[in-house]
Enzyme design. Structure first.
Site, short mmCIF file in Angstrom:
data_model
loop_
_atom_site.label_atom_id
_atom_site.label_comp_id
_atom_site.label_asym_id
_atom_site.label_seq_id
_atom_site.Cartn_x
_atom_site.Cartn_y
_atom_site.Cartn_z
N ALA B 218 0.83 -1.20 0.00
CA ALA B 218 0.00 0.00 0.00
C ALA B 218 0.87 1.25 0.00
CB ALA B 218 -0.90 0.01 1.23
N ASP B 278 -0.56 13.17 -4.86
CA ASP B 278 -0.73 12.51 -6.15
C ASP B 278 0.20 13.13 -7.18
OD1 ASP B 278 -2.77 10.80 -5.34
OD2 ASP B 278 -4.29 12.34 -5.64
N SER B 286 6.69 5.01 -11.49
CA SER B 286 6.61 3.89 -10.55
C SER B 286 6.10 2.64 -11.24
CB SER B 286 5.68 4.30 -9.39
OG SER B 286 5.37 3.20 -8.59
N LYS B 310 -8.65 7.52 -7.47
CA LYS B 310 -7.41 8.27 -7.71
C LYS B 310 -7.53 9.10 -8.99
CE LYS B 310 -3.37 7.10 -6.19
NZ LYS B 310 -2.25 6.20 -5.86
#
Lengths: 514, 514
Positions: B218, B278, B286, B310
């Site tokens: 996470a 964000d 990533s 998101k």
């Protein structure tokens, strides 16, 4: 039920423990409060606390938010919570006191920081909440770093800067003086050795103006004015002490952090310093919040301009000057920016004690005293005297010079030092090393930033005697093998480190054949 | 003379000490390496080290850069340097080993971060140097926070994102497979419970494609795929273990951090997580750095779109999709973004073990298994099968469904778990509490972000059994007093905390009268 339920109370009522016992661990984590708890203690287990959790500690009516470090070894007992020095100072309390440990409420104001990062300007309410949370100790170092990054460069506009400045004033003390006019001066920095404050304050005070000067310690430079003054007299004056000095002498040179004027500024510095980021908005808020909180009504601001100074071009200086005037006007003070030459260091010394020696030479009218430091101080003092109504426009320079030449300024300076707690002799470094010119010619350019780096590597400002003495002003001539600077350090390691760096640099000074 | 002169050697040759002796202190500072030295030890005094100095420690041929905490109490001896757990792990060594302590070289690459903050785009060389320094452990937490802030929002353009992604691939291992085509899938997250990976990998592997899936833990959510998978089987596979699993079963579900694919990403997370910022650029770098390093050639990317996911709008999703395709193309892999519904959680569970229970129900074709999770997994698996040439365009869905319905996917999943080290039963939480609806009506909106917050407050993902079970999907009807979610926690304190938060919220679900 409270959202911030004390862990000790236990929502389900089945906890036997009623808290942990305080223990000072003597660990200096710099300014970030850190708490240490055993991974196998009841509260860590029941609350799910882990390394890097943020926790809230209550001791009587006082509380702090701290970052948790979890301890796996029996360095502390199961029923103890250890505190770093910063946490210990802030929480108060004694070894063995019972503390309650809670989940802190989320730092709501950080959502304003996120919004800013995503491109939405700060509102005045948003920035006020941020500043309150910072002063309450709710921001972690990485949250502070994100905030400073979001405010760096030209990311704050005038309205945001006004909001930030106002918020920073409001969270600290604000001084009141028995005078309609209270003058002040400030230099935005970036110019090594520019220690005019220690000359301007006594000149201006000797002429009868009120100048309760507070200064900062170094942020990204080898010495702040407070660091330099501290080699000559105590500077950590509280409000009452500062008031006594000013009532007696008309002026003081105190460290701003000790009087809680704009305390947010001092907390921001702990992260600004290592990041070494420039920000017009943070700079204006930092400078003007201190001035407004100090009760100043008329402020002269020295903006040194040069390719390697903090302000690199006249255009940048004008923009900064405009912002200073606008923010000052919005918050009720008169600001007069003065653009000055920022192409080379001022005086010979760079570092707290070395700069103090330059100041003393000027005050005492010693032959060989740095004339550039004297001239800058007179120019700025003249502006303060004119702004403060002690001289007609155009007459300030002559008045300032007469006060300096007569010895009145030197006497006033000694009186101020005595009033602040007693005059001191600045320390001298135990280790010095001259750095020699590899070429010959006339000095045509100087890299102030790298000179400052050498002084910092030598230990300034933490070691007050450390720094450099610079021997090669613009226009002077260098021979091969002639020393162009001398490194002063308090330890052989720092001397070696500064020397290795200095000797590895190209073009610290640029020479032209003559 | 070396610029990074070992303190122990001493530039002036007059030091008696030859270093300090290592001592493991058992302090967990999360991931930041911290060293502890006595303020009165020879090296602190000779080198001018202070709290928050950055120092370099050498033990044989290995070294680390750490933040110094200065100790005023005899917690450690004068001749000792204490290490936090992160520092201890990274440096290696044993209690009592002799270490040298140096001033670290300044982190040169941070000047590129400063330039970026001031508005200058990263160069590919600049960003490569930053990533190298991060992996070498040279960035402090606040420097990482400044970097992440500078890259957040839409601050990275495509070229910078390509440079960052490429740099992140190059500092880690890169897997090679005996296959021309290696498929993969990824979800950009933001949708609680969206654990399709654990279904897609067995479906796709059962069809004969190679899918060496690495997942993250996470970042800002209550569970990452690696967290959920870890409740079912070991995920911390090294490269050799991962290769054995994939050679035997065609697929795996491993934690990316354990195989050093894009190690920079795992270091950035330590600061990204608490800041909760964000960034399209960091997100693309990533995701794709992991995929490229894993040796993938064809990747399906799930972009859930919803007001509280998101990705909040189709426009934002298209922009992100375009960036993913462009960066993939520049770096030689085929990327297929798939926009999906992000308006509500997927499945019923939010939290590692609770999500694992949903996955098992779908794999085992149990009546009452979450159909939304099944349908999403089939859609994404279909896209992978079509991209991988196992099905004609339009035929992937039928193939995926047949593999799931036949039990082939469930058998493959068990085989993968066994190959990864043995299948486990996900844990159950010791403490649960239902949150009741205050109103009646039909569910017309769900706040995913606050649902995720409740699951995190309950302890997810650190406590794997913690989280929430959500009972009120869009379109369902609620009566007053009917539970719309159940909190699961591993401790009464966390249960109380999550419950207090949940009960203080307005409109976690929006109801409309019917």
């Amino acid at each position: 039920m409270s959202y911030r339920q004390p862990a000790a109370a236990g929502a389900s009522g089945n906890h036997a423990t009623s808290g942990l016992h305080l223990r000072r661990l003597g660990i200096d984590t710099y300014q970030e409060p850190v708490a240490y708890m055993r991974s196998d203690c009841d509260i860590c287990r029941s609350e799910g606390f882990e390394a890097h959790s943020r926790i809230e500690l209550w001791c009587g009516e006082r509380h702090i938010v701290a970052t948790l470090n979890v301890v796996h070894f029996p360095m502390i007992a199961l029923h103890e919570v250890g505190l770093s020095e910063a946490a210990w100072r802030t929480l108060g309390g004694n070894d063995g006191d019972l503390v309650r440990v809670l989940h802190p409420a989320p730092v709501q104001s950080f959502s304003s920081v996120r919004a800013k990062i995503y491109g939405h300007p700060f509102t005045s309410e948003g920035v006020a909440a941020i500043v309150c949370d910072i002063v309450a100790g709710h921001y972690s170092n990485i949250e502070m770093a994100a905030l400073i990054t979001a405010c760096s460069g030209s990311h704050l506009d005038i309205t945001e800067t006004i909001g930030l400045t106002d918020a920073m004033v409001k969270v600290g003390q604000r001084l009141q003086w028995q005078a309609d006019m209270v003058v002040d001066k400030h230099c935005v920095g970036g110019l090594p050795g520019n220690r005019t404050t220690l000359l301007i304050v006594p000149i201006v005070a000797a002429c009868g103006l009120i100048i309760p000067k507070t200064s900062s310690r170094a942020i990204t430079s080898p010495a702040g004015t407070a660091d330099t003054m501290e080699t000559l007299a105590p500077v950590a004056l509280d409000i009452d002490a500062m008031r006594r000095v000013v009532e007696r002498e008309g002026g003081c040179i105190a460290w701003g952090g000790a009087v809680s004027l704009s305390p947010a500024d001092d907390l921001l510095i702990r992260v600004e310093h290592p990041l070494d980021l420039d920000s017009d908005g943070l700079l204006v808020a930092s400078v003007l919040s201190k001035k407004i909180a100090a009760g100043s009504t008329h402020v002269v601001i020295d903006l040194p301009v040069g390719a390697t100074a903090k302000v690199r071009s006249p255009q940048a200086a004008m923009a900064l000057a405009g912002r200073l005037i606008a923010v000052g006007e919005a918050l009720g003070i008169t600001v007069k920016p003065v653009l000055t030459d920022g192409t080379q260091p001022v005086g010979c010394g760079i570092g707290p004690a070395l700069e103090a020696h330059d100041v003393l030479a000027v005050l005492q009218n010693i032959a060989g005293a740095p004339q550039d430091l004297r001239e800058r101080a007179l120019l700025l003092a003249a502006n303060v005297l004119e702004l403060g109504g002690k001289a007609q426009v155009g007459q300030g320079m002559a008045l300032a010079a007469s006060v300096l030449d007569s010895g009145a300024a030197w006497r006033k300076f000694q009186a101020i030092c005595e009033a602040q707690g007693g005059m001191r002799v600045p320390p001298k470094a135990g280790f010095t090393h001259p750095v020699l010119s590899q070429h010959r010619g006339q000095v045509v350019a100087i890299d102030n930033r790298r000179l400052a780096s050498i002084a910092k590597l030598a230990g300034a400002p933490k070691a007050p005697a450390a720094g450099i003495v610079f021997h090669a002003p613009l226009g002077s001539r260098m021979e091969i093998g002639q020393p162009y600077l001398t490194i002063h350090a308090a330890s052989p390691g720092e001397l070696a480190y500064a020397r290795a760096y200095a000797e590895a640099q190209e073009n610290l000074i640029s020479l032209q054949e003559v």
